[in-house]
Design a protein around this motif. Structure first.
Motif, PDB file in Angstrom:
ATOM      1  N   ASP A   1       0.812  -1.176  -0.105  1.00 52.59           N
ATOM      2  CA  ASP A   1       0.028   0.036   0.184  1.00 52.59           C
ATOM      3  C   ASP A   1       0.909   1.041   0.039  1.00 52.59           C
ATOM      4  OD1 ASP A   1       0.736   0.129   2.646  1.00 52.59           O
ATOM      5  OD2 ASP A   1      -1.010  -1.141   3.441  1.00 52.59           O
TER       6      ASP A   1
ATOM      7  N   ARG B   1       0.833   6.675   0.173  1.00 58.74           N
ATOM      8  CA  ARG B   1       0.096   5.841   0.770  1.00 58.74           C
ATOM      9  C   ARG B   1      -1.332   5.333   0.349  1.00 58.74           C
ATOM     10  NH1 ARG B   1      -2.474   2.464   3.093  1.00 58.74           N
ATOM     11  NH2 ARG B   1      -2.304   1.679   5.511  1.00 58.74           N
TER      12      ARG B   1
ATOM     13  N   ASP C   1      -5.664  -1.266   3.630  1.00 57.31           N
ATOM     14  CA  ASP C   1      -4.449  -1.641   4.415  1.00 57.31           C
ATOM     15  C   ASP C   1      -4.089  -2.941   3.937  1.00 57.31           C
ATOM     16  OD1 ASP C   1      -2.379  -1.386   6.021  1.00 57.31           O
ATOM     17  OD2 ASP C   1      -3.616  -1.476   8.075  1.00 57.31           O
TER      18      ASP C   1
ATOM     19  N   GLU D   1       1.417  -6.822   6.052  1.00 53.28           N
ATOM     20  CA  GLU D   1       2.669  -6.215   6.406  1.00 53.28           C
ATOM     21  C   GLU D   1       3.505  -7.475   5.495  1.00 53.28           C
ATOM     22  OE1 GLU D   1       3.821  -3.492   7.679  1.00 53.28           O
ATOM     23  OE2 GLU D   1       1.649  -3.113   8.108  1.00 53.28           O
TER      24      GLU D   1
ATOM     25  N   ASP E   1      -0.123  11.111   5.926  1.00 55.99           N
ATOM     26  CA  ASP E   1      -0.425  10.300   7.080  1.00 55.99           C
ATOM     27  C   ASP E   1       0.807  10.614   8.129  1.00 55.99           C
ATOM     28  OD1 ASP E   1       2.184   9.074   6.460  1.00 55.99           O
ATOM     29  OD2 ASP E   1       1.145   7.046   5.827  1.00 55.99           O
TER      30      ASP E   1
ATOM     31  N   ALA F   1      -5.854  -6.839   0.236  1.00 57.42           N
ATOM     32  CA  ALA F   1      -5.987  -5.876   1.255  1.00 57.42           C
ATOM     33  C   ALA F   1      -7.291  -6.002   2.016  1.00 57.42           C
ATOM     34  CB  ALA F   1      -5.947  -4.485   0.436  1.00 57.42           C
TER      35      ALA F   1
ATOM     36  N   PHE G   1      -9.851  -0.273   4.860  1.00 55.53           N
ATOM     37  CA  PHE G   1      -9.374   0.299   6.220  1.00 55.53           C
ATOM     38  C   PHE G   1     -10.467   1.064   6.814  1.00 55.53           C
ATOM     39  CE2 PHE G   1      -5.147   1.773   7.915  1.00 55.53           C
ATOM     40  CZ  PHE G   1      -5.391   1.355   9.185  1.00 55.53           C
TER      41      PHE G   1
ATOM     42  N   TRP H   1      -3.491  -3.994  10.954  1.00 53.51           N
ATOM     43  CA  TRP H   1      -3.456  -3.246  12.111  1.00 53.51           C
ATOM     44  C   TRP H   1      -3.300  -3.811  13.502  1.00 53.51           C
ATOM     45  CZ3 TRP H   1      -7.345  -3.174   8.534  1.00 53.51           C
ATOM     46  CH2 TRP H   1      -8.456  -3.699   8.863  1.00 53.51           C
TER      47      TRP H   1
END
Length: 160
Positions: free
Chosen positions: A32, A46, A51, A54, A85, A111, A114, A147
């Motif tokens: 992202d 971003r 989101d 990772e 951000d 993804a 978010f 998150w």
């Protein structure tokens, strides 16, 4: 001559006021976040609304590879929301050949929508469809939202 997207922005001490510009993707940091070269200056973008996992999380590498295949080395259109951000990256959506990168990531199960930062029903619908069809990370029995993954990593470091 084809109708072109005109750049409508001003740069005042590195602050982009306009919302829309074009640039070349010169780096993909993860699913992202990418770096766009605009007027010979790198700008970290971003993706808005989403989101991605990772890098060291399941499907993190696949999300990054998807983004690289989608737009690395190509000229894209960035439609920003005019905000940065907490890490100083500009937030926006990226389009290549009229395809929205963020929506394609969600559609392919790479993804999450978010919801903490986005109320888009379109992204929510795309995520529900990907979950229903078990695409990408939704094949996993219990996928962990990025998150929550980041929070668990921070907690482990604090407990050391």
């Amino acid at each position: 001559m084809k109708k072109q997207l005109f750049i409508l922005f001003l740069i005042i001490s590195n602050f982009i006021i306009s919302q829309t510009f074009t640039g070349n993707v010169v780096g993909v940091k993860d699913g992202d976040t990418m770096v766009i070269l605009f007027e010979n200056k790198p700008i970290a973008i971003r993706l808005e609304h989403i989101d991605c996992p990772e890098k060291n999380q399941p499907f993190g590498y696949k999300a990054k590879k998807f983004v690289s295949d989608f737009c690395f080395g190509k000229t894209v259109v960035v439609i920003g929301n005019g905000k940065k951000d907490r890490n100083g990256r500009w937030i926006g959506e990226i389009f290549f050949k009229n395809q929205n990168l963020g929506k394609e990531l969600v559609r392919n199960g790479l993804a999450w929508h978010f919801k903490r930062y986005s109320k888009s029903e379109n992204y929510a619908d795309l995520e529900m469809e990907a979950r229903k069809n078990k695409r990408g990370l939704w094949k996993e029995k219990e996928p962990i939202a990025p998150w929550n993954w980041r929070r668990s990593k921070r907690n482990k470091v604090q407990n050391l």
